[in-house]
Design a protein around this motif. Structure first.
Motif, short mmCIF file in Angstrom:
data_model
loop_
_atom_site.label_atom_id
_atom_site.label_comp_id
_atom_site.label_asym_id
_atom_site.label_seq_id
_atom_site.Cartn_x
_atom_site.Cartn_y
_atom_site.Cartn_z
N GLY A 30 24.74 97.43 11.86
CA GLY A 30 24.36 97.78 13.22
C GLY A 30 22.87 97.85 13.39
N GLY A 31 22.43 97.64 14.60
CA GLY A 31 21.04 97.82 14.94
C GLY A 31 20.14 96.61 14.76
N ASP A 32 20.67 95.50 14.31
CA ASP A 32 19.84 94.31 14.21
C ASP A 32 20.54 93.14 14.89
OD1 ASP A 32 21.76 93.39 12.43
OD2 ASP A 32 20.61 93.96 10.69
N LYS A 33 19.95 91.97 14.81
CA LYS A 33 20.49 90.81 15.53
C LYS A 33 21.28 89.88 14.63
CE LYS A 33 17.17 91.12 19.10
NZ LYS A 33 17.55 91.22 20.41
N MET A 34 21.55 90.28 13.40
CA MET A 34 22.34 89.44 12.50
C MET A 34 23.81 89.52 12.89
SD MET A 34 20.60 90.49 8.89
CE MET A 34 21.52 89.35 7.90
N ASN A 35 24.52 88.40 12.73
CA ASN A 35 25.96 88.46 12.99
C ASN A 35 26.67 88.98 11.74
OD1 ASN A 35 26.65 86.32 11.19
ND2 ASN A 35 26.23 84.81 12.76
N VAL A 36 27.96 89.24 11.85
CA VAL A 36 28.72 89.84 10.77
C VAL A 36 28.66 88.98 9.51
CG1 VAL A 36 31.04 90.52 10.02
CG2 VAL A 36 30.25 91.09 12.32
N GLY A 37 28.82 87.67 9.67
CA GLY A 37 28.79 86.79 8.51
C GLY A 37 27.46 86.83 7.78
N GLU A 38 26.37 86.85 8.53
CA GLU A 38 25.04 86.92 7.92
C GLU A 38 24.86 88.23 7.17
OE1 GLU A 38 22.47 84.25 11.10
OE2 GLU A 38 22.89 86.35 11.55
N ARG A 39 25.38 89.30 7.73
CA ARG A 39 25.28 90.61 7.07
C ARG A 39 26.10 90.64 5.79
NH1 ARG A 39 26.44 93.27 12.60
NH2 ARG A 39 24.42 93.07 13.57
N MET A 40 27.29 90.04 5.86
CA MET A 40 28.14 89.98 4.66
C MET A 40 27.43 89.24 3.53
SD MET A 40 31.89 89.17 6.27
CE MET A 40 32.60 88.76 4.69
N LYS A 41 26.84 88.10 3.86
CA LYS A 41 26.16 87.30 2.85
C LYS A 41 24.96 88.06 2.28
CE LYS A 41 24.12 82.78 2.05
NZ LYS A 41 23.83 81.47 2.65
N LEU A 42 24.17 88.66 3.16
CA LEU A 42 23.01 89.42 2.72
C LEU A 42 23.41 90.54 1.77
CD1 LEU A 42 19.95 90.05 2.96
CD2 LEU A 42 20.55 91.53 4.88
N ARG A 43 24.43 91.29 2.16
CA ARG A 43 24.86 92.43 1.32
C ARG A 43 25.44 91.95 -0.01
NH1 ARG A 43 23.41 96.98 -0.36
NH2 ARG A 43 25.06 98.48 -0.67
N ILE B 174 26.68 89.90 -6.18
CA ILE B 174 28.10 89.60 -6.36
C ILE B 174 28.34 88.18 -5.88
CG2 ILE B 174 30.46 90.22 -5.70
CD1 ILE B 174 29.42 93.05 -5.13
N SER B 175 29.02 87.39 -6.69
CA SER B 175 29.29 86.00 -6.31
C SER B 175 30.41 85.92 -5.27
CB SER B 175 29.67 85.18 -7.54
OG SER B 175 30.96 85.55 -7.98
N ALA B 176 30.39 84.86 -4.52
CA ALA B 176 31.47 84.61 -3.55
C ALA B 176 32.79 84.44 -4.28
CB ALA B 176 31.15 83.39 -2.71
N ASP B 177 32.74 83.85 -5.48
CA ASP B 177 33.96 83.68 -6.28
C ASP B 177 34.59 85.03 -6.63
OD1 ASP B 177 33.96 80.86 -6.45
OD2 ASP B 177 32.46 80.95 -8.04
N LYS B 178 33.77 85.99 -6.99
CA LYS B 178 34.28 87.32 -7.37
C LYS B 178 34.92 88.01 -6.16
CE LYS B 178 33.07 91.37 -9.93
NZ LYS B 178 32.93 91.31 -11.36
N TYR C 237 33.64 82.95 6.36
CA TYR C 237 33.34 84.27 6.94
C TYR C 237 31.82 84.42 7.10
CZ TYR C 237 38.09 85.89 5.78
OH TYR C 237 39.43 86.06 5.67
N GLU C 238 31.10 84.07 6.04
CA GLU C 238 29.65 84.25 6.08
C GLU C 238 28.99 83.34 7.11
OE1 GLU C 238 29.06 85.73 1.48
OE2 GLU C 238 28.41 83.71 2.01
N LYS C 239 29.58 82.22 7.38
CA LYS C 239 29.04 81.31 8.41
C LYS C 239 29.62 81.61 9.78
CE LYS C 239 27.95 77.57 5.33
NZ LYS C 239 28.09 76.16 5.03
N ALA C 240 30.46 82.64 9.86
CA ALA C 240 31.07 83.11 11.11
C ALA C 240 31.99 82.08 11.74
CB ALA C 240 30.00 83.56 12.11
N ILE C 241 32.51 81.14 10.93
CA ILE C 241 33.48 80.18 11.45
C ILE C 241 34.79 80.89 11.76
CG2 ILE C 241 34.88 78.17 10.84
CD1 ILE C 241 32.41 77.17 9.25
#
Length: 67
Positions: A18-31, A37-41, A56-60
């Motif tokens: 919350g509080g920034d302009k990133m979408n959910v997918g961008e936040r997931m990738k950043l975190r 943690i790898s995407a595979d894991k 998910y990370e690309k918000a598709i």
């Protein structure tokens, strides 16, 4: 502000969004990268494919994330 609980390898992580302009997918990738943690894991733990995590990370899959 939104809170998400991510559980990997018997450890739980609280993700605050919350509080920034990133979408959910961008936040997931950043975190995921902050936690090193790898995407595979994550895909393994959630029982989905690696490509699903990337979508998910690309918000598709935006509608699925909002359920």
């Amino acid at each position: 502000m939104q809170l998400f609980l991510l559980q990997l390898c018997n450890m739980q992580y609280i993700i605050i969004i919350g509080g920034d302009k990133m979408n959910v997918g961008e936040r997931m990738k950043l975190r995921r990268k902050e936690l090193n943690i790898s995407a595979d894991k994550i895909a393994n733990e959630l029982g989905v494919s690696r490509s699903t995590i990337f979508r998910y990370e690309k918000a598709i899959s935006k509608n699925y994330l909002q359920r």
